[in-house]
Design a protein around this motif. Sequence first.
Motif, mmCIF file in Angstrom:
data_model
loop_
_atom_site.group_PDB
_atom_site.id
_atom_site.type_symbol
_atom_site.label_atom_id
_atom_site.label_comp_id
_atom_site.label_asym_id
_atom_site.label_seq_id
_atom_site.Cartn_x
_atom_site.Cartn_y
_atom_site.Cartn_z
ATOM 1 N N TRP B 27 0.736 -0.977 0.079
ATOM 2 C CA TRP B 27 -0.133 0.184 -0.063
ATOM 3 C C TRP B 27 0.694 1.431 -0.118
ATOM 4 O O TRP B 27 1.677 1.421 1.166
ATOM 5 N N PHE B 123 -3.349 -2.667 -5.634
ATOM 6 C CA PHE B 123 -2.035 -1.855 -5.773
ATOM 7 C C PHE B 123 -0.632 -3.424 -6.143
ATOM 8 O O PHE B 123 -0.782 -3.899 -5.379
ATOM 9 N N THR B 124 -0.415 -2.818 -6.872
ATOM 10 C CA THR B 124 0.971 -3.233 -7.412
ATOM 11 C C THR B 124 2.391 -2.142 -7.640
ATOM 12 O O THR B 124 2.511 -1.377 -7.767
ATOM 13 N N LEU B 154 8.527 -7.992 -5.653
ATOM 14 C CA LEU B 154 7.183 -7.345 -6.465
ATOM 15 C C LEU B 154 5.775 -7.792 -5.512
ATOM 16 O O LEU B 154 6.226 -8.560 -4.798
ATOM 17 N N MET B 155 4.934 -6.520 -4.976
ATOM 18 C CA MET B 155 4.256 -7.102 -3.878
ATOM 19 C C MET B 155 2.626 -6.499 -4.686
ATOM 20 O O MET B 155 2.750 -5.412 -5.220
ATOM 21 N N ASN B 156 2.275 -7.432 -4.479
ATOM 22 C CA ASN B 156 0.313 -6.823 -4.867
ATOM 23 C C ASN B 156 -0.880 -7.276 -3.633
ATOM 24 O O ASN B 156 -0.553 -8.296 -3.191
ATOM 25 N N TYR B 169 -6.328 -8.699 1.269
ATOM 26 C CA TYR B 169 -4.955 -9.824 0.563
ATOM 27 C C TYR B 169 -3.327 -8.825 0.201
ATOM 28 O O TYR B 169 -3.592 -7.670 -0.054
ATOM 29 N N LEU B 171 0.100 -10.120 -1.504
ATOM 30 C CA LEU B 171 1.404 -11.089 -1.947
ATOM 31 C C LEU B 171 2.430 -10.343 -2.365
ATOM 32 O O LEU B 171 2.169 -9.441 -3.082
ATOM 33 N N GLU B 172 3.369 -11.735 -2.294
ATOM 34 C CA GLU B 172 4.675 -10.531 -2.440
ATOM 35 C C GLU B 172 5.689 -12.037 -2.914
ATOM 36 O O GLU B 172 5.514 -12.677 -2.235
ATOM 37 N N ALA B 173 6.089 -11.664 -3.159
ATOM 38 C CA ALA B 173 7.740 -12.530 -3.965
ATOM 39 C C ALA B 173 8.760 -11.665 -4.542
ATOM 40 O O ALA B 173 9.527 -10.593 -5.014
ATOM 41 N N TYR B 175 13.597 -11.463 -5.044
ATOM 42 C CA TYR B 175 14.923 -12.284 -4.858
ATOM 43 C C TYR B 175 16.132 -11.145 -4.021
ATOM 44 O O TYR B 175 15.904 -10.256 -3.738
ATOM 45 N N PHE B 187 14.895 -16.661 -2.359
ATOM 46 C CA PHE B 187 14.022 -16.488 -2.875
ATOM 47 C C PHE B 187 12.840 -16.467 -1.836
ATOM 48 O O PHE B 187 13.129 -17.883 -0.753
#
Lengths: 467, 278
Positions: B27, B123-124, B154-156, B169, B171-173, B175, B187
């Motif tokens: 956010w 939001f991404t 990257l976060m959504n 919700y 989501l994060e990924a 590196y 990762f």
Amino acid sequence: MKKNTYCILVAVLLMPALLFGQSKTGNQPIPSLPLKETATKASASAEDSPSADGDMVIKVNASPKKSLFKEDEKIKYSFDVKSTYKTKQDGKLTVLVNTDLGDKVYEKSYNFKVGRESSEGLSVDIPGQKNGFYQVKFMLNLTDYDDTVKRIFGVGPEKIKATVTNKPYDFDAFWDSGKESLKKIAPQFKVTKDVQQSTKEKDVYLVEMHSWGNAVIRGWLTMPVKRPRHIPVKYRLPGYIVTMKPTMDDDEFAVFNLNVRGSGNSKDAVKYYGQYNLYHIDSKEEYIYRGVYMDCIRGMDFISAYADFFKFDMDRVAVVGGSQGACLALALAGLDNRVKLVTAELPLYSDLRDAIKIGPTLYPEKKSPIWMLDDYVRRTHGYTEKKLFSIWDYYDPINFAPEVKCPVLLAVSLLDELCPPRCSYAMYNQLSSKKKETWVSPDLTHEVDDSYYQFQYYWIKETFVLP
Amino acid sequence: MKKAFTLTLILIVITLFVNQRQAYAGWPMGKGRFLLGTSATIYAAKDYWDIYGKLHTNSSTAFTSYTLGIFGSYGLSRRADFMFSVPFSRQVSNQSTDKYHNGLGDLQLGLSYNLFNYKYKNFTSIYVGAIVPMYPKYDAQTLGLGMYGSEVKLMNTGAYTLTGKKGYYNLEAGYRQFYGSDAPWQFTYLAALGLSLDKYNHVSVDVSGVYSHSSDSTANSAVILAGAARNYSYTRTSVSYGHTFSRRVSVFVSGFYTLTGINTGVGYGGSLQGLFRF
């Protein structure tokens, strides 16, 4: 990490956005729409009731989507048709561009065919235009089907000026004397807790006060029970003869909804006959909007007078309004520096001198408040347009705009039949605010899309630096 | 083996601390606004999975960590935020005798940028940051890897409504790349789902994990003997309860448990987190 892994990662992250992006959310009319006729979304696709033979779905999209271009930049649209006809449809597509005053600037026809039960698309390039707003008609004439889709696009909107700006020489003196007269009327504020409407989370108060002409006007103050020591204020002004009620869903602001004379529970503050905006239209001193504008100042007097009692944060007073409410919010911000922020959606009466020509040209069938003014001029012997403007130049938001110095968020809908986008921008470009911003809904009429309200929420929080 | 196990636990504690920032990840803060967070975390582990994923339940080693953390985010613009976090840990490693290590861990700082949004509800964002060890070299195997690192994530994040209840919700990924001899890359991922019980109370559940891999994969036993295991992975879950006192103050309590892993302890614990918005 391999490229493929990154692609999968990005896809997973974006999936919710894509999924949500598929869902269609209803467009929410602004709360203070001026007319009872609810404005409907201008269809992005023309879908007539299907005939026995078939149907057509037409989609027209500008690129960029906001439909705003730079001067002399090529205007680009995509035109897509999906046919359910069982026969091949053959004919032509004519693209006609007019200024918002109806002057033709471009026309081109294309041969157009759609196979049986299939789709066809076309990229339409329109030569660059001068600053202004334009109506583009996509007229499709096929074997068994005729239809026209209308769109509006803007060119260099931030450079648009009113055709004629005529701020009367005594404009400031007129309003200064009005404010001085208002000061002499004791407000006699009366604040009563409305137990029936209050909840365990909100306290609701009926606010009564004496205003212009000693008329008693009323409004509703809603205070979150759980609130910070100093609470920011949202002061909401009504649309055309719209009833303002207590706001029960705002947890972060003290919200004061004012019913100006003739609206809601202030209906008895003025006994007008005929159309509201025609009452005493022959006198700038007696005109109904003089009292209305003064009512807005009186409402601000209430907020100021009760700042200590309710712990209002007077550095964070936002005035919010749609349509007529936007007009009032801007006029109030020009008259009263206690206003610290304005959000104005589709400001009615802005640049009236142009609006009164554009409205009837583009939407001759729409009976809006501006249409009523125009109609009055046409049917009243001896009452000329010149006379109308000699009154309205004192009330047009464009003449208050240079005095507005607080941050302003303006929402504009390009297909608005009541508030032509050119007129909203002409007013916007006159604002003296250091921070000002527009929100544009390209495919809507006299309404804003639901994400506007989310943006408005963030915008106010950002501007007021609220946690 | 035990040293490697201990080091892995430490890394988990650090990752765990970083993941606690989920309360605002993704956010945008909004220009000029500031969020400050503090956290207190207890982490314990006795059992562990070895390099082959075999669970050992009779380890004579026990590990406990107490971590105080501070983290924050400042809105530089409508889209860009500056973010930082730094933990202070006291670690107790019980082998034949108790061994203690105290000190600052890895400072993380970086910029988050909101790439796009959907209707201001989803939001991404992308985060790019650096990892800076805040401890002397000799503590490198106790308070962190002792290596500089970089991270991209990257976060959504979005809001949803379910049967009238609001939720969110996340989501994060990410590196991470560390720099130095046999520096690992990692990762990281996180999937969180939150639900508002009412205006003031919220619950959330998340699953997160790390896959850490070092270029030195010649022989895990050698790495372990050197006391610098950098090949490990785990999946963890946590459950949180949050209470919003006001727009400015929120408190979260959470418990977590390691579901599965390789070269990792069966860690569990809890944390208390305070968020203060300005």
